[in-house]
Design a protein around this motif. Structure first.
Motif, PDB file in Angstrom:
ATOM      1  N   LEU A 189       0.831  -1.211   0.000  1.00 27.44           N
ATOM      2  CA  LEU A 189       0.000   0.000   0.000  1.00 27.44           C
ATOM      3  C   LEU A 189       0.868   1.266   0.000  1.00 27.44           C
ATOM      4  CD1 LEU A 189      -2.731  -1.317   2.390  1.00 27.44           C
ATOM      5  CD2 LEU A 189      -3.210  -0.336   0.165  1.00 27.44           C
ATOM      6  N   LYS A 190       1.997   1.185   0.713  1.00 33.82           N
ATOM      7  CA  LYS A 190       2.898   2.356   0.755  1.00 33.82           C
ATOM      8  C   LYS A 190       3.426   2.677  -0.635  1.00 33.82           C
ATOM      9  CE  LYS A 190       4.671   2.346   5.449  1.00 33.82           C
ATOM     10  NZ  LYS A 190       5.636   1.611   6.263  1.00 33.82           N
ATOM     11  N   LYS A 191       3.745   1.628  -1.370  1.00 34.64           N
ATOM     12  CA  LYS A 191       4.263   1.829  -2.738  1.00 34.64           C
ATOM     13  C   LYS A 191       3.171   2.485  -3.606  1.00 34.64           C
ATOM     14  CE  LYS A 191       5.747  -1.065  -6.654  1.00 34.64           C
ATOM     15  NZ  LYS A 191       6.712  -0.356  -7.461  1.00 34.64           N
ATOM     16  N   ALA A 192       1.940   2.006  -3.446  1.00 38.97           N
ATOM     17  CA  ALA A 192       0.829   2.579  -4.214  1.00 38.97           C
ATOM     18  C   ALA A 192       0.643   4.057  -3.851  1.00 38.97           C
ATOM     19  CB  ALA A 192      -0.451   1.791  -3.933  1.00 38.97           C
ATOM     20  N   GLN A 193       0.750   4.354  -2.555  1.00 37.34           N
ATOM     21  CA  GLN A 193       0.572   5.744  -2.097  1.00 37.34           C
ATOM     22  C   GLN A 193       1.666   6.647  -2.688  1.00 37.34           C
ATOM     23  OE1 GLN A 193       1.232   6.520   2.178  1.00 37.34           O
ATOM     24  NE2 GLN A 193      -0.795   7.466   2.181  1.00 37.34           N
ATOM     25  N   LYS A 194       2.879   6.114  -2.676  1.00 39.18           N
ATOM     26  CA  LYS A 194       4.020   6.895  -3.172  1.00 39.18           C
ATOM     27  C   LYS A 194       3.926   7.121  -4.679  1.00 39.18           C
ATOM     28  CE  LYS A 194       8.830   6.251  -3.109  1.00 39.18           C
ATOM     29  NZ  LYS A 194       9.714   5.105  -3.055  1.00 39.18           N
ATOM     30  N   GLU A 195       3.440   6.102  -5.386  1.00 41.21           N
ATOM     31  CA  GLU A 195       3.444   6.193  -6.852  1.00 41.21           C
ATOM     32  C   GLU A 195       2.088   6.565  -7.454  1.00 41.21           C
ATOM     33  OE1 GLU A 195       5.329   2.711  -8.515  1.00 41.21           O
ATOM     34  OE2 GLU A 195       6.910   2.780  -6.999  1.00 41.21           O
ATOM     35  N   HIS A 196       1.150   6.924  -6.579  1.00 40.21           N
ATOM     36  CA  HIS A 196      -0.164   7.427  -7.026  1.00 40.21           C
ATOM     37  C   HIS A 196      -0.962   6.473  -7.901  1.00 40.21           C
ATOM     38  CE1 HIS A 196       0.991  11.190  -5.249  1.00 40.21           C
ATOM     39  NE2 HIS A 196       2.129  11.116  -5.891  1.00 40.21           N
ATOM     40  N   TYR A 197      -0.995   5.228  -7.485  1.00 37.60           N
ATOM     41  CA  TYR A 197      -1.961   4.317  -8.095  1.00 37.60           C
ATOM     42  C   TYR A 197      -2.740   3.666  -6.956  1.00 37.60           C
ATOM     43  CZ  TYR A 197       1.509   0.588  -7.161  1.00 37.60           C
ATOM     44  OH  TYR A 197       2.396  -0.272  -6.574  1.00 37.60           O
ATOM     45  N   ALA A 198      -3.744   2.850  -7.290  1.00 38.18           N
ATOM     46  CA  ALA A 198      -4.552   2.238  -6.227  1.00 38.18           C
ATOM     47  C   ALA A 198      -4.622   0.730  -6.416  1.00 38.18           C
ATOM     48  CB  ALA A 198      -5.963   2.825  -6.236  1.00 38.18           C
ATOM     49  N   LEU A 199      -4.858   0.052  -5.312  1.00 35.32           N
ATOM     50  CA  LEU A 199      -5.087  -1.388  -5.377  1.00 35.32           C
ATOM     51  C   LEU A 199      -6.592  -1.613  -5.380  1.00 35.32           C
ATOM     52  CD1 LEU A 199      -2.560  -2.746  -2.747  1.00 35.32           C
ATOM     53  CD2 LEU A 199      -2.322  -2.695  -5.207  1.00 35.32           C
ATOM     54  N   GLY A 200      -7.023  -2.552  -6.207  1.00 36.79           N
ATOM     55  CA  GLY A 200      -8.427  -2.941  -6.166  1.00 36.79           C
ATOM     56  C   GLY A 200      -8.615  -3.894  -4.998  1.00 36.79           C
ATOM     57  N   ALA A 201      -9.711  -3.724  -4.269  1.00 35.16           N
ATOM     58  CA  ALA A 201     -10.078  -4.700  -3.230  1.00 35.16           C
ATOM     59  C   ALA A 201     -11.336  -5.369  -3.745  1.00 35.16           C
ATOM     60  CB  ALA A 201     -10.319  -4.020  -1.893  1.00 35.16           C
ATOM     61  N   PHE A 202     -11.179  -6.595  -4.214  1.00 33.40           N
ATOM     62  CA  PHE A 202     -12.265  -7.297  -4.909  1.00 33.40           C
ATOM     63  C   PHE A 202     -12.918  -8.312  -3.976  1.00 33.40           C
ATOM     64  CE2 PHE A 202      -9.057  -6.001  -8.080  1.00 33.40           C
ATOM     65  CZ  PHE A 202      -9.846  -5.202  -8.905  1.00 33.40           C
ATOM     66  N   ASN A 203     -14.217  -8.172  -3.785  1.00 31.33           N
ATOM     67  CA  ASN A 203     -14.927  -9.114  -2.906  1.00 31.33           C
ATOM     68  C   ASN A 203     -15.149 -10.454  -3.598  1.00 31.33           C
ATOM     69  OD1 ASN A 203     -15.663  -6.398  -1.709  1.00 31.33           O
ATOM     70  ND2 ASN A 203     -16.607  -7.790  -0.243  1.00 31.33           N
ATOM     71  N   PHE A 204     -15.167 -11.503  -2.781  1.00 31.74           N
ATOM     72  CA  PHE A 204     -15.500 -12.828  -3.313  1.00 31.74           C
ATOM     73  C   PHE A 204     -16.233 -13.631  -2.245  1.00 31.74           C
ATOM     74  CE2 PHE A 204     -12.518 -15.781  -1.187  1.00 31.74           C
ATOM     75  CZ  PHE A 204     -11.628 -14.882  -0.602  1.00 31.74           C
ATOM     76  N   SER A 205     -17.016 -14.591  -2.709  1.00 35.98           N
ATOM     77  CA  SER A 205     -17.670 -15.495  -1.767  1.00 35.98           C
ATOM     78  C   SER A 205     -17.613 -16.928  -2.282  1.00 35.98           C
ATOM     79  CB  SER A 205     -19.129 -15.085  -1.542  1.00 35.98           C
ATOM     80  OG  SER A 205     -19.797 -14.986  -2.787  1.00 35.98           O
ATOM     81  N   THR A 206     -17.047 -17.093  -3.467  1.00 39.59           N
ATOM     82  CA  THR A 206     -16.918 -18.446  -4.026  1.00 39.59           C
ATOM     83  C   THR A 206     -15.516 -18.607  -4.609  1.00 39.59           C
ATOM     84  OG1 THR A 206     -17.603 -17.885  -6.283  1.00 39.59           O
ATOM     85  CG2 THR A 206     -19.370 -18.438  -4.734  1.00 39.59           C
ATOM     86  N   ALA A 207     -15.102 -19.858  -4.727  1.00 42.86           N
ATOM     87  CA  ALA A 207     -13.756 -20.156  -5.235  1.00 42.86           C
ATOM     88  C   ALA A 207     -13.570 -19.647  -6.663  1.00 42.86           C
ATOM     89  CB  ALA A 207     -13.506 -21.663  -5.172  1.00 42.86           C
ATOM     90  N   GLU A 208     -14.648 -19.676  -7.471  1.00 43.11           N
ATOM     91  CA  GLU A 208     -14.443 -19.268  -8.870  1.00 43.11           C
ATOM     92  C   GLU A 208     -14.352 -17.747  -9.027  1.00 43.11           C
ATOM     93  OE1 GLU A 208     -17.018 -21.019  -7.873  1.00 43.11           O
ATOM     94  OE2 GLU A 208     -18.848 -19.951  -8.410  1.00 43.11           O
ATOM     95  N   ILE A 209     -14.977 -16.991  -8.131  1.00 42.66           N
ATOM     96  CA  ILE A 209     -14.818 -15.519  -8.206  1.00 42.66           C
ATOM     97  C   ILE A 209     -13.379 -15.167  -7.824  1.00 42.66           C
ATOM     98  CG2 ILE A 209     -15.583 -13.272  -7.314  1.00 42.66           C
ATOM     99  CD1 ILE A 209     -18.334 -14.534  -6.823  1.00 42.66           C
ATOM    100  N   LEU A 210     -12.872 -15.843  -6.806  1.00 45.12           N
ATOM    101  CA  LEU A 210     -11.475 -15.633  -6.412  1.00 45.12           C
ATOM    102  C   LEU A 210     -10.545 -16.018  -7.566  1.00 45.12           C
ATOM    103  CD1 LEU A 210      -9.341 -14.992  -4.222  1.00 45.12           C
ATOM    104  CD2 LEU A 210      -9.507 -17.388  -3.511  1.00 45.12           C
ATOM    105  N   LYS A 211     -10.831 -17.153  -8.180  1.00 42.62           N
ATOM    106  CA  LYS A 211     -10.002 -17.614  -9.303  1.00 42.62           C
ATOM    107  C   LYS A 211      -9.983 -16.570 -10.432  1.00 42.62           C
ATOM    108  CE  LYS A 211      -9.664 -21.316 -12.749  1.00 42.62           C
ATOM    109  NZ  LYS A 211     -10.053 -22.666 -13.125  1.00 42.62           N
ATOM    110  N   ALA A 212     -11.157 -16.077 -10.789  1.00 39.78           N
ATOM    111  CA  ALA A 212     -11.258 -15.081 -11.867  1.00 39.78           C
ATOM    112  C   ALA A 212     -10.444 -13.840 -11.526  1.00 39.78           C
ATOM    113  CB  ALA A 212     -12.725 -14.701 -12.076  1.00 39.78           C
ATOM    114  N   THR A 213     -10.503 -13.425 -10.264  1.00 37.75           N
ATOM    115  CA  THR A 213      -9.794 -12.218  -9.825  1.00 37.75           C
ATOM    116  C   THR A 213      -8.281 -12.438  -9.887  1.00 37.75           C
ATOM    117  OG1 THR A 213     -11.659 -11.676  -8.403  1.00 37.75           O
ATOM    118  CG2 THR A 213      -9.586 -10.595  -7.884  1.00 37.75           C
ATOM    119  N   VAL A 214      -7.846 -13.584  -9.392  1.00 38.73           N
ATOM    120  CA  VAL A 214      -6.399 -13.867  -9.408  1.00 38.73           C
ATOM    121  C   VAL A 214      -5.895 -13.996 -10.851  1.00 38.73           C
ATOM    122  CG1 VAL A 214      -4.600 -15.493  -8.722  1.00 38.73           C
ATOM    123  CG2 VAL A 214      -6.447 -14.967  -7.133  1.00 38.73           C
TER     124      VAL A 214
END
Ligand code: G3H
Ligand code: ZN
Length: 294
Positions: free
Chosen positions: A5-30
């Protein structure tokens, strides 16, 4: 994990925080993150974690982290009490969001401080740095498709002075703020961000905290981009993934009504969710940012 997160703050980009509740949503995100070489945060709410299992979610993320060779932070989203915070860290979550925004300001400070104290002690005892996020302001909506018009009042927005006071009193690492954002997608019109309010908050808090934008679905891309330029380092996305997942299922049921093999039926949902995550990663600017040291 904080370094990501510090690197993102320093370089002015953001991390997505993607919700999941099933293994395949997690798989798609990864898979999306892997294809774009992006660090990611994946998250479960109390309900989502209850469905997939907290320990199961942590185990799956652990396996993906190794298999995909990606920095992946597992976050508890909107934890409303200390018990759920304890449950998540014990299961192996790397980050927790204590959401006391429904409480009075004083109560929110008291309860968030208790959660921070717990997390700091836990981190010291187990030599594992867990990140903690607090929240102030009134965030409307829920992660679904809303037909009604979104009305945001001036009093819903996070006050810049309160933001500074809150982080100083509680010691949180990250702060979720309300600047015109809301949970869900609003069919009657997109959410408009109050970017001037964000600039004022950033002026008060500087780099003392990681600023978080909840309700990332349904906000015009231009606004999200500007918000990241102004200091947002984490953007939470849920509804757009849910809609993509559902669209994938509907497409599959329409195209192959006699299909009964789950891994075949779920593939279109994986493809749809992956598309959305890739689009968000590009918008947030976290593509090709997996090397923490440069
Ligand atoms: O905590 C989760 C997010 O704030 C999701 O919001 O459903 O509008 O994307 P969203
Ligand atoms: Zn949220």
């Amino acid at each position: 994990m904080k370094e990501i997160l510090k690197k993102a703050q320093k370089e002015h980009y953001a991390l997505g925080a993607f919700n999941f509740s099933t293994a395949e949503i997690l798989k798609a995100t990864v898979l999306a993150a892997k294809e774009l070489s992006s660090p990611i945060i994946v998250a479960t709410s109390e309900g989502e974690g209850g469905f997939i299992g907290f320990r199961e979610a942590a185990a799956l993320v652990g396996v993906w982290r190794e298999a995909a060779k990606l920095p992946i932070i597992l976050n508890l989203d909107h934890g409303k009490n200390l018990d759920i915070i304890k449950k998540a860290v014990a299961a192996g979550y790397d980050a927790v969001h204590f959401d006391g925004s429904g409480l009075s300001y004083k109560e929110n400070i008291e309860q968030t401080s208790k959660a921070v104290k717990y997390i700091r002690e836990y981190s010291k005892t187990f030599d594992r740095d867990v990140i903690i996020e607090g929240e102030i302001g009134y965030l409307r909506g829920a992660s679904s498709l809303h037909q009604e018009k979104l009305e945001i009042k001036e009093s819903d927005l996070t006050s810049p002075e309160q933001a500074l006071d809150f982080i100083e009193q509680t010691g949180v690492d990250s702060l979720a703020i309300v600047i015109g954002n809301a949970h869900g997608v609003f069919a009657a019109g997109e959410e408009k961000l109050h970017l001037d309010r964000l600039a004022a908050i950033k002026k008060e808090v500087g780099d003392k905290v990681f600023l978080v934008l909840h309700g990332g679905s349904g906000i015009p891309a231009e606004d999200v981009k500007k918000a990241i330029e102004l200091g947002i380092v984490k953007v939470n996305i849920n509804t757009e993934l849910r809609l993509a997942y559902k669209a994938g299922l509907e497409k599959e049921f329409a195209a192959s009504p006699s299909e009964t093999t789950p891994y075949k039926m779920l593939q279109p949902s994986i493809d749809e969710v992956k598309k959305v995550v890739m689009e968000k990663i590009k918008l947030f600017g976290s593509e090709n940012k997996i090397n923490i040291n440069n």
